[in-house]
Motif scaffolding. Sequence first.
Motif, mmCIF file in Angstrom:
data_model
loop_
_atom_site.group_PDB
_atom_site.id
_atom_site.type_symbol
_atom_site.label_atom_id
_atom_site.label_comp_id
_atom_site.label_asym_id
_atom_site.label_seq_id
_atom_site.Cartn_x
_atom_site.Cartn_y
_atom_site.Cartn_z
ATOM 1 N N ILE A 3 1.047 -1.229 0.044
ATOM 2 C CA ILE A 3 -0.046 0.031 -0.012
ATOM 3 C C ILE A 3 0.905 1.201 -0.044
ATOM 4 N N ASP A 4 0.254 2.287 0.021
ATOM 5 C CA ASP A 4 1.060 3.681 -0.426
ATOM 6 C C ASP A 4 1.328 4.746 1.051
ATOM 7 N N VAL A 5 1.434 3.921 2.170
ATOM 8 C CA VAL A 5 1.736 4.794 3.447
ATOM 9 C C VAL A 5 3.038 5.116 3.141
ATOM 10 N N PRO A 6 3.333 6.441 3.293
ATOM 11 C CA PRO A 6 4.677 7.130 3.165
ATOM 12 C C PRO A 6 5.719 6.388 4.055
ATOM 13 N N GLU A 7 6.909 6.197 3.534
ATOM 14 C CA GLU A 7 7.799 5.385 4.580
ATOM 15 C C GLU A 7 8.038 6.199 5.970
ATOM 16 N N GLU A 8 8.022 7.575 6.063
ATOM 17 C CA GLU A 8 8.227 8.051 7.085
ATOM 18 C C GLU A 8 7.321 8.257 8.047
ATOM 19 N N GLN A 9 6.125 7.699 7.349
ATOM 20 C CA GLN A 9 4.857 7.788 8.449
ATOM 21 C C GLN A 9 4.496 6.299 9.136
ATOM 22 N N ILE A 10 5.724 5.448 9.053
ATOM 23 C CA ILE A 10 5.530 4.279 9.430
ATOM 24 C C ILE A 10 6.432 4.298 10.576
ATOM 25 N N CYS B 140 12.046 4.429 24.138
ATOM 26 C CA CYS B 140 10.730 3.934 24.292
ATOM 27 C C CYS B 140 9.859 5.359 24.676
ATOM 28 N N LYS B 141 10.541 5.995 25.464
ATOM 29 C CA LYS B 141 9.952 7.408 25.940
ATOM 30 C C LYS B 141 9.657 8.097 24.591
ATOM 31 N N ASN B 142 10.829 7.969 23.523
ATOM 32 C CA ASN B 142 10.429 8.909 22.421
ATOM 33 C C ASN B 142 9.122 8.330 21.621
ATOM 34 N N TYR B 143 9.116 7.023 21.676
ATOM 35 C CA TYR B 143 7.946 6.391 20.895
ATOM 36 C C TYR B 143 6.689 6.963 21.476
ATOM 37 N N GLU B 144 6.560 6.916 23.010
ATOM 38 C CA GLU B 144 5.550 7.489 23.377
ATOM 39 C C GLU B 144 5.137 8.973 22.891
ATOM 40 N N ASN B 145 6.252 9.806 23.226
ATOM 41 C CA ASN B 145 6.096 11.043 22.716
ATOM 42 C C ASN B 145 5.557 11.484 21.452
ATOM 43 N N LYS B 146 6.274 10.594 20.532
ATOM 44 C CA LYS B 146 5.782 10.901 19.059
ATOM 45 C C LYS B 146 4.336 10.481 19.097
ATOM 46 N N GLY C 214 -0.999 13.775 18.742
ATOM 47 C CA GLY C 214 -2.571 13.912 19.074
ATOM 48 C C GLY C 214 -3.195 12.468 19.571
ATOM 49 N N GLY C 215 -2.247 11.565 19.650
ATOM 50 C CA GLY C 215 -2.723 10.187 20.045
ATOM 51 C C GLY C 215 -3.288 9.296 19.081
#
Length: 637
Positions: free
Chosen positions: A107-114, A130-136, A141-142
């Motif tokens: 599918i066409d999800v842009p790489e940087e959005q995965i 892990c903290k950064n993953y949460e923050n992102k 916006g959750g």
Amino acid sequence: MNVIEENRRESISTQLFSSANEASLIVAQEIVELIKKNEQKGKKTILGLATGSTPIGVYKELIRFHKKDGISFSSLITFNLDEYYPISHKHPESYYCFMREQLFDHIDVPEEQINIPDGSVDRSKVFEYCKNYENKISELGGLDLQILGIGRTGHIGFNEPGSTVDSRTRLVHLDSLTKKDAARDFLGEENVPRYAITMGIGTILDARKIILLAWGQAKSSVLAGAIEHKPSDSLPASLLQGHSNVQIYADLSAAGELTRIKHPWLVKLMEWNPATIRAAVTWLSQKVQKPVLKLLDEDYSECGLSDLLTQDGPSYDLNIKIFNEVQHTLTGWPGGKPESPDEYRPERATPHPKRALILAPEPLDDVIGMGGTMHRLVDQGHEVTVAYLTSGNLAVPDTDACKAAELIIDLAKQCENGETAESRFAQRSWDELQSKDDFAIDTDNIRRLKGLIRRGEGKMACEVCGLSADRVRFLNLPFYEKGKYRQFMLNNCDIELVVGLLEELRPHQLYITGAQAEPSTVQAVCFDATKRALDNLADADWLKECYLWLYRGSSQEWGIHEIDMAVPLSPTELGNKVQGIYQHQTQRSQAAISDKRTRDIWRQAEDCDRRLGAAYDQLGLAEYEAIEGFKRWCTRA
Ligand code: F6R
């Protein structure tokens, strides 16, 4: 079709479907709708994704929407729940590879959005990562929607029992049952990473909506616990009860332990039929721990069955009726008793002998489910054939293949003083095994060698169960021989091979398994192939006269009320069956399909048959060492 039933014991909204495919389509449609709605508002959609067998159907539908209907996923931002640790992106069993193969490459999800947790982060940096993953996730916006599967420990993501409701993305230790479940993918439990990075339960609960999917009978008890028991961190999925927007989609096999399915009389006014009456009376007998014939009117009314008494009582009549019904399921003559009245027997007396065909998805399924019955059928003079639909080569460890290759090479050296065509094949396989990268896909030679090993084991096991090896057939269905786990795809030549066998043998009895297995398993795919073959043959006269019997799968246990034929085994017969199972030497470490943590798959088969024997005894019927149970199956149900 949705099955709408009384659900008042359920603390999470749960919709039931007759198949996983049907539910997967609905989830995929929901995702597409969400994306469209957000796009209209100029927003991106933040979607939490899971791996494992469960969401594969949803991903297939999303790919279909993209390829056939031109749906774009360019506004989608995804966050995967988890990843094994440590693991490299290149590892074929990494969730990174899984997501690429199952979804992102198509599918066409842009790489940087995965976003997929990185299993190769340096240990010293994992906390920060892990903290950064949460923050992102929160900065975006959750999560709008989180898709979940459920593990047999009750885990969601890799939040194993003990994970708390406020846990966040972190490094966790995998439960031993989870590692057993992953052992097949990793070609042995010892290869499964010990840790994983997972979103926490708190992270999941922050999503605006959560959809949990569950397919197959293996999930039924844990799913019922999550939905109907008090929330507890010993069953992490139950903590979803604290979220206001959770939807569970389950197929009927996964829903089998919900009260509305298993004990519907406790939650709704019943329209009683013979099957539900038998289920209720056997349940009552087990609940109050009295033999059926000793149940009193009071037992019925105190346990919520007074309407059954009103309709079919008094208890004396009802007890006798059900006692006789269950009694009539018992037979030492699984092929029918010749020259005897058969009105109350599960199988017909004629014709005798019968042609009995046992279809086994993989070698071993047959002996686990019905090794004792197979022996009886042979002893009673029936023409029994066992047909293995697949070779089972994917489940053979490399070490066993090396041993077999060595043996052939040595044999040629000793007997022929040199080489033979066989030893050259063995040498090639040996060389390929030596140069094989960890987890690389086996070459054709290796797969052939592994298939031959299982062939030998299958034949030996049948011999132990009384069946001569020349009555054993191998179909080697292409979906398996050319496929890999989780990616099996049936096509016409598979079905034609099954049709061909059925037409050739025209059995009077057909034994099959896999009806309630999780859809991506070999057992479920083989069941599907058989079903489709039978559909193709629907007009055949011989099929109209053929009894179809379902035998249980290795991780399956049936309630007594579900059984239409119960074949008792003596201690010697049970011992013999276990000997048959032991012939499958290469499967000794494949104890993956186990609910009982302390028992290996060999012992479990024995325990399971013993439990069924004890259950009949408890109902007040004869006390047998063990019983193998069968359900009569009607293709047009
Ligand atoms: C996978 C995950 C796990 C699985 C669960 C069920 O990302 O988070 O919780 O959903 O282990 O696995 P399957 O679907 O393979 O039965």
